[in-house]
Design an enzyme around this catalytic site. Sequence first.
Site, mmCIF file in Angstrom:
data_model
loop_
_atom_site.group_PDB
_atom_site.id
_atom_site.type_symbol
_atom_site.label_atom_id
_atom_site.label_comp_id
_atom_site.label_asym_id
_atom_site.label_seq_id
_atom_site.Cartn_x
_atom_site.Cartn_y
_atom_site.Cartn_z
ATOM 1 N N LYS A 166 -6.567 -8.940 -0.401
ATOM 2 C CA LYS A 166 -5.151 -8.707 -0.173
ATOM 3 C C LYS A 166 -4.470 -10.062 0.050
ATOM 4 O O LYS A 166 -4.997 -10.911 0.785
ATOM 5 C CB LYS A 166 -4.945 -7.813 1.056
ATOM 6 C CG LYS A 166 -5.489 -6.399 0.894
ATOM 7 C CD LYS A 166 -4.640 -5.581 -0.063
ATOM 8 C CE LYS A 166 -5.091 -4.125 -0.088
ATOM 9 N NZ LYS A 166 -4.231 -3.292 -0.956
ATOM 10 N N GLU A 191 -2.817 -7.670 -8.789
ATOM 11 C CA GLU A 191 -2.329 -6.293 -8.715
ATOM 12 C C GLU A 191 -0.942 -6.231 -8.078
ATOM 13 O O GLU A 191 -0.728 -6.785 -6.993
ATOM 14 C CB GLU A 191 -3.319 -5.459 -7.909
ATOM 15 C CG GLU A 191 -3.004 -3.990 -7.841
ATOM 16 C CD GLU A 191 -4.056 -3.241 -7.039
ATOM 17 O OE1 GLU A 191 -3.807 -2.055 -6.751
ATOM 18 O OE2 GLU A 191 -5.100 -3.833 -6.693
ATOM 19 N N LYS A 233 -11.940 -7.606 -3.884
ATOM 20 C CA LYS A 233 -10.476 -7.680 -4.001
ATOM 21 C C LYS A 233 -9.918 -8.218 -2.699
ATOM 22 O O LYS A 233 -10.230 -7.701 -1.622
ATOM 23 C CB LYS A 233 -9.873 -6.306 -4.296
ATOM 24 C CG LYS A 233 -8.360 -6.332 -4.437
ATOM 25 C CD LYS A 233 -7.796 -4.987 -4.850
ATOM 26 C CE LYS A 233 -7.616 -4.054 -3.692
ATOM 27 N NZ LYS A 233 -6.917 -2.801 -4.085
ATOM 28 N N ASP A 241 0.076 -0.811 -10.134
ATOM 29 C CA ASP A 241 -0.397 0.238 -9.233
ATOM 30 C C ASP A 241 0.796 1.098 -8.834
ATOM 31 O O ASP A 241 1.088 2.107 -9.464
ATOM 32 C CB ASP A 241 -1.062 -0.419 -8.019
ATOM 33 C CG ASP A 241 -1.482 0.564 -6.936
ATOM 34 O OD1 ASP A 241 -1.320 1.776 -7.130
ATOM 35 O OD2 ASP A 241 -1.978 0.114 -5.886
ATOM 36 N N LYS A 260 -4.435 5.623 -9.068
ATOM 37 C CA LYS A 260 -4.628 6.324 -7.805
ATOM 38 C C LYS A 260 -4.184 7.767 -8.042
ATOM 39 O O LYS A 260 -2.988 8.030 -8.243
ATOM 40 C CB LYS A 260 -3.823 5.682 -6.687
ATOM 41 C CG LYS A 260 -4.396 4.352 -6.216
ATOM 42 C CD LYS A 260 -3.584 3.795 -5.074
ATOM 43 C CE LYS A 260 -4.198 2.481 -4.595
ATOM 44 N NZ LYS A 260 -3.168 1.584 -4.050
ATOM 45 N N SER A 273 -12.301 -3.769 -0.987
ATOM 46 C CA SER A 273 -10.996 -4.365 -0.728
ATOM 47 C C SER A 273 -11.022 -5.015 0.645
ATOM 48 O O SER A 273 -11.359 -4.365 1.643
ATOM 49 C CB SER A 273 -9.909 -3.286 -0.788
ATOM 50 O OG SER A 273 -8.640 -3.837 -0.552
ATOM 51 N N ASP A 295 -4.599 -8.504 -4.664
ATOM 52 C CA ASP A 295 -3.629 -7.418 -4.590
ATOM 53 C C ASP A 295 -2.486 -7.864 -3.690
ATOM 54 O O ASP A 295 -2.679 -8.129 -2.498
ATOM 55 C CB ASP A 295 -4.289 -6.159 -4.032
ATOM 56 C CG ASP A 295 -3.349 -4.964 -3.989
ATOM 57 O OD1 ASP A 295 -2.208 -5.084 -4.464
ATOM 58 O OD2 ASP A 295 -3.762 -3.910 -3.468
ATOM 59 N N GLY A 344 -7.988 2.860 -4.181
ATOM 60 C CA GLY A 344 -8.346 3.626 -2.993
ATOM 61 C C GLY A 344 -7.225 3.620 -1.972
ATOM 62 O O GLY A 344 -6.346 2.761 -1.984
#
Length: 375
Positions: A163, A214, A161, A239, A263, A135, A189, A291
């Site tokens: 952000k 996400e 991934k 999520d 998660k 990430s 995400d 995570g």
Amino acid sequence: MKLARVEIVHLAIPLVTPFRTSFGTMTTKDTFLLHVVTDEAEGWSEFAADPEPLYCSEFVAGAEIVLRDFLLPRVAALPRLTAPALGPAMAKVKGHELAKAALETAVLDAELRAYGMSLATYLGAVRDRVPAGVSVGIKESVADLLDDVERYLAEGYVRVKLKIEPGWDLVPVRAVRERFGDALPLQVDANTAYTLADAEHLRRLDEFGLVLIEEPLEEDNLYGHARLQQRIATPVCLDESLHNARDTASAIALDACRVVNVKPARVGGYLEARRVHDVAHAHGVPVWCGGMLETGVGRAPNLALAALPGFTLPGDTSASARYFAEDVTEPFVLDADGCLPVPRTPGIGVAPLPDPLRRFTRTRRDLYGGREGGR
């Protein structure tokens, strides 16, 4: 088993680089470990949230109070201490899934150590190693982002991934796709940073062939995510909106998500996480393990979960060095194929090392049994 003592170990570990999301920037992993001692074995777990209630409503100081005053008295009253018995015992306490997860995991670790069984075996793992994704937080510039992605790919990570947030989405995603090609498994995400009014803007991400987007909208908005999925081709992954297996079944039925991020802490622990996996797997929906910048104490059980059959996408189970120059456990290291080994020794498979644990510890207190007050 009978509960003898529960200790909280508040620690702070510097991150190798700041990690920025739409919620804010982290420079230190500041949380606590829970140490459970029973008449048969000891167990460890990690609280997944932060000192401030920004990612979710739970936070470090609040979780300590909930554990001490509400959860532990109920668990200590059980005639026989087992991890499956914790859920019913704690059910009258509304919410606080992350605090419940910390207690359940530590008890489960102790119970499995007493039996000589690994968490991977207990959960039903089918793999000895799992592919690792990475990430990448929001950066100061696209150039910085490209440098980071290049370094992580060179280290062996098999999925990236990014952000994103309003103002940091199309340009960085396009830059990564153009630099590293269409073959790179790439996902984004949003951490709830957008609204349904941004649907047309988010639809522009479709051209980049993303694995998923996400949690683009506000938490718990299954209707909004279903409406968004009707308007974009990129699969929506939920999520923060999924708190249990029931939520997962509802989201799948509404077509509010086509991928599930599990998660364990967010859903109350590994037993409920397995149920979330089972629901998604039964409906043919891909699952992956998210995570929370865990130390090795949190990373080890996540790897056991990620070895279940429905986890068909690489998770955020990165190597220890992704976040820490030194971990509190033996470090997890990527192998040549970009995978991490699933711990197979009893319990979660790791325990804190005394020296780094001592250096990173801020306070230690007994929440149940033992001596009163801090030390």
